[in-house]
Design an enzyme around this catalytic site. Sequence first.
Site, PDB file in Angstrom:
ATOM      1  N   HIS A 181      20.798  28.070  20.971  1.00  0.00           N
ATOM      2  CA  HIS A 181      19.632  28.770  21.509  1.00  0.00           C
ATOM      3  C   HIS A 181      20.003  29.919  22.448  1.00  0.00           C
ATOM      4  CE1 HIS A 181      17.405  25.305  20.013  1.00  0.00           C
ATOM      5  NE2 HIS A 181      16.269  25.860  20.344  1.00  0.00           N
ATOM      6  N   GLU A 191      10.242  30.318   9.138  1.00  0.00           N
ATOM      7  CA  GLU A 191      10.639  31.696   9.434  1.00  0.00           C
ATOM      8  C   GLU A 191      10.955  32.503   8.182  1.00  0.00           C
ATOM      9  OE1 GLU A 191      11.873  29.051  11.057  1.00  0.00           O
ATOM     10  OE2 GLU A 191      11.308  29.347  13.144  1.00  0.00           O
TER      11      GLU A 191
HETATM   12  C1  LIG Z   1      14.047  27.336  13.132  1.00  0.00           C
HETATM   13  C2  LIG Z   1      13.375  27.040  14.405  1.00  0.00           C
HETATM   14  N1  LIG Z   1      12.161  27.574  14.657  1.00  0.00           N
HETATM   15  C3  LIG Z   1      11.518  27.309  15.810  1.00  0.00           C
HETATM   16  C4  LIG Z   1      12.098  26.499  16.755  1.00  0.00           C
HETATM   17  C5  LIG Z   1      11.363  26.209  18.055  1.00  0.00           C
HETATM   18  N2  LIG Z   1      10.856  24.836  18.026  1.00  0.00           N
HETATM   19  C6  LIG Z   1      11.575  23.820  18.523  1.00  0.00           C
HETATM   20  S1  LIG Z   1      10.857  22.348  18.281  1.00  0.00           S
HETATM   21  C7  LIG Z   1       9.537  23.044  17.490  1.00  0.00           C
HETATM   22  C8  LIG Z   1       8.447  22.154  16.986  1.00  0.00           C
HETATM   23  C9  LIG Z   1       8.924  21.161  15.982  1.00  0.00           C
HETATM   24  O1  LIG Z   1       7.951  20.207  15.712  1.00  0.00           O
HETATM   25  P1  LIG Z   1       8.194  18.925  14.810  1.00  0.00           P
HETATM   26  O2  LIG Z   1       9.045  19.259  13.657  1.00  0.00           O
HETATM   27  O3  LIG Z   1       6.884  18.323  14.529  1.00  0.00           O
HETATM   28  O4  LIG Z   1       9.071  17.952  15.739  1.00  0.00           O
HETATM   29  P2  LIG Z   1       8.696  17.250  17.114  1.00  0.00           P
HETATM   30  O5  LIG Z   1       9.086  18.217  18.184  1.00  0.00           O
HETATM   31  O6  LIG Z   1       7.262  16.927  17.094  1.00  0.00           O
HETATM   32  O7  LIG Z   1       9.581  16.044  17.186  1.00  0.00           O
HETATM   33  C10 LIG Z   1       9.684  24.429  17.435  1.00  0.00           C
HETATM   34  C11 LIG Z   1       8.710  25.359  16.845  1.00  0.00           C
HETATM   35  C12 LIG Z   1      13.386  25.983  16.474  1.00  0.00           C
HETATM   36  N3  LIG Z   1      14.051  25.226  17.354  1.00  0.00           N
HETATM   37  N4  LIG Z   1      13.989  26.252  15.294  1.00  0.00           N
END
Ligand SMILES: Cc1ncc(C[n+]2csc(CCOP(=O)(O)OP(=O)(O)O)c2C)c(N)n1
Lengths: 463, 332
Positions: free
Chosen positions: A266, A197
């Site tokens: 959230h 972000e």
């Molecule tokens: C700063 C932030 N941006 C966006 C989100 C929304 N979000 C939650 S999980 C996620 C994907 C994360 O993927 P990864 O790091 O690969 O972890 P995984 O879910 O695969 O364990 C996103 C975009 C968030 N929670 N926090």
Amino acid sequence: MAINILMPALSPTMEEGNLAKWLVKEGDSVESGDILCEIETDKATMEFEAVDEGVIGKILVADGSEGVKVNTPIAVLLEEGESADATPSTAPATTEETTGKTTEEITEETLTEAEAPAATAPVASTPVEQDLPAGTTFKSQTVREAIRDAMSEEMRRSEDVFLMGEEVAQYEGAYKVSQGMLDEFGPKRVIDTPITEHGFTGIAVGAAFAGLNPIVEFMTFNFAMQALDQIVNSAAKTRYMSGGQMTCPIVFRGANGAASRVGAQHSHDYASMYAQIPGLKVVMPYSADDYKGLLKSAIRDPNPVIFLENEILYGRSFDVPEIEDYTVPIGKARIWREGDDVTIVSFGIGMQYALEAADKLAEEGISAEVIDLRTLRPMDTETVIKSVMKTNRCVTVEEGFPVVSIGGHISATIMQEAFDYLDAPVINCTGKDVPMPYAANLEKLALVTTDEVIAAVKSVTYR
Amino acid sequence: MAAAKKPKKANLDKDELLDFYREMLLIRRFEEKAGQLYGMGLIGGFCHLYIGQEAIVVGLEASAIEGDQRVTSYRDHGHMLACGMDPKGVMAELTGREGGYSRGKGGSMHMFSREKNFYGGHGIVGAQVPIGAGLAFANWYRGNDNVSFAYFGDGAANQGQVYETFNMASLWKLPCVFVIENNKYAMGTSLQRGSSTPELYTRGAAFGIPGEAVDGMDVLAVKAAGAKAVAHCRSGKGPYILEMNTYRYRGHSMSDPAKYRTREEVQKVKDERDPIDHVRELLVGGKHATEADLKAIDKEIKKVVIEAADFATQSPEPELSELYTDILAEAN
Ligand SMILES: Cc1ncc(C[n+]2csc(CCOP(=O)(O)OP(=O)(O)O)c2C)c(N)n1
Ligand SMILES: [Mg+2]
């Protein structure tokens, strides 16, 4: 012991869904983790897996069945060797009345907002004071569609407008706001970003300095906290610091505030925080027509605009005027309902409580004027003051925290500009002064309610 | 910089293998039950299951000693079970009840245990990475032997604060194992669509942090790599990066359109690389255990999970007065 396999919910608010397809048949042995069937709603699909092992004794709900209620038995699972006539117990072992369901939809990360119950806006709330040409026709649209249409229209209008954010392109938005936009505008103008972000916000601010018109979608504004420095220190202050040479025509938009059961990190409502910053404009609409008209104005505005949306409102429908190039000016409040006894001022989802309260108060003979601020910065306090001079009483409604709130600012303004007109102290109805709890019962307590608004109105009208 | 070579298998030890089997199975069954309770409306909000990734936490915990800390994202149930937190307390937090680790206030994504040195459960992608280095900083500051484990996803690996952290962790030689759980997807964004370079284990190279790619579906490979990384950190050489190649079987959270990958892709991993099947084969194939032995373990685990679910559905909701507690600590 035979057990019933029950229709699952894809989200805490799903009430029914379709059983799209069975992937097992009667007589098949299954182990936990095996996919039994596909469940779908209009916006999401889920593969439903077995938790217990056994043999599929009977399929109770056929392929393609629609409108299957959650927790209806859909199949009977037998233990190895058991007969298909065995009577199922109420399974699984922990069945219990579902608790704490809140009334509205959530699903940030589902990549689909799902099945929000299409609550209709309260009846008595046909807005007044809209300067629309005679003979204007309307169409019913969800807030989600209104946002998409506003962006698409502006992108057709100017090549300099583009959309970037997480999951906005291929997935058409985590809440399905940008549906169809990648297809229409291509990957150069509808851009999926990595989860970075602070970085992509800074890149968008730089592009805006260079004259482009970025629309930055934050999946939710909770994640804009990562980018706050670029928003406040770069986007908001540069025009001033450059002695008026630089402009930053950019829109930051996304869901803001509480959804349902998603906890403290959230659920934050940032309205008052952004409204504090000179150099920003801050918009937080309630109805789909305002979402559309204000977002188009925000995209054309030569300044950074914070456009605060609401996840619960995304699925809600309102009448949107069928006017070519429909815009609503930033900085003007809207009177939704005229009244004489009290002025209720709100914005965003707070309007839902304000209007509901006004409907109920009307039944008791209390006539409330309801004002939707729509823009928080610059704020149309003139409309509020004019109303308070008529009603002599005011209640404000917002979901954010009570300390240094929008309501607090309005109270101070009324005190300074209409002190002699007040017959009672202004009351601010707000979210509670706590991080959002997860537990269903506590979350309900933490949010502002219609009943609190009604009580506040009764208090200021001494009823 | 170590390349992606396969680490040597740790010596096979029957009891250890059985423990690994038991611990991984507990996570899987627990998560399946959580999915089921969610489907019944007993769990709300977001709920991210760890199914498929079990070998990572189980293999790494084998190198942890008393006092080591761990911190992770919202996909945290497995980490909590692997570090010995009580399944009942974890499940009751998922249902938002008084008996939960955060007494119902945190939910699936936000859980903590001071006793087990589990520092959360964080909902903001990437935020746990500097926090993990901060835990390591405290170890370094106090001059103890402990290390911290900072777990994060392939998507999180792109957040800027990760690189600020890498620089300082290396500069100050902080005893932190950065564990990248590369399950190939960040919500609907595949690794290739979000990362300019897919070799995440090399992401510390510019800061002088050694990194290694590990088969995260093989608990013995994980254990071996973990032992090496932990030894590096404990000996004062600074941080270490482990990229765990893994896969999440379920959707990102409970409802997921599952359109960004094919069912065949998921099925192939389940059939060919399942971490629990792998240990089962080692145990049965190597004649360390019989099918009957494993069935007995299955039964025992099932009982633990049912008890956790029963507890989580019977524990009362928090008292309403709890709304205003725990906001600030009292000075004493
Ligand atoms: C700063 C932030 N941006 C966006 C989100 C929304 N979000 C939650 S999980 C996620 C994907 C994360 O993927 P990864 O790091 O690969 O972890 P995984 O879910 O695969 O364990 C996103 C975009 C968030 N929670 N926090
Ligand atoms: Mg991932």
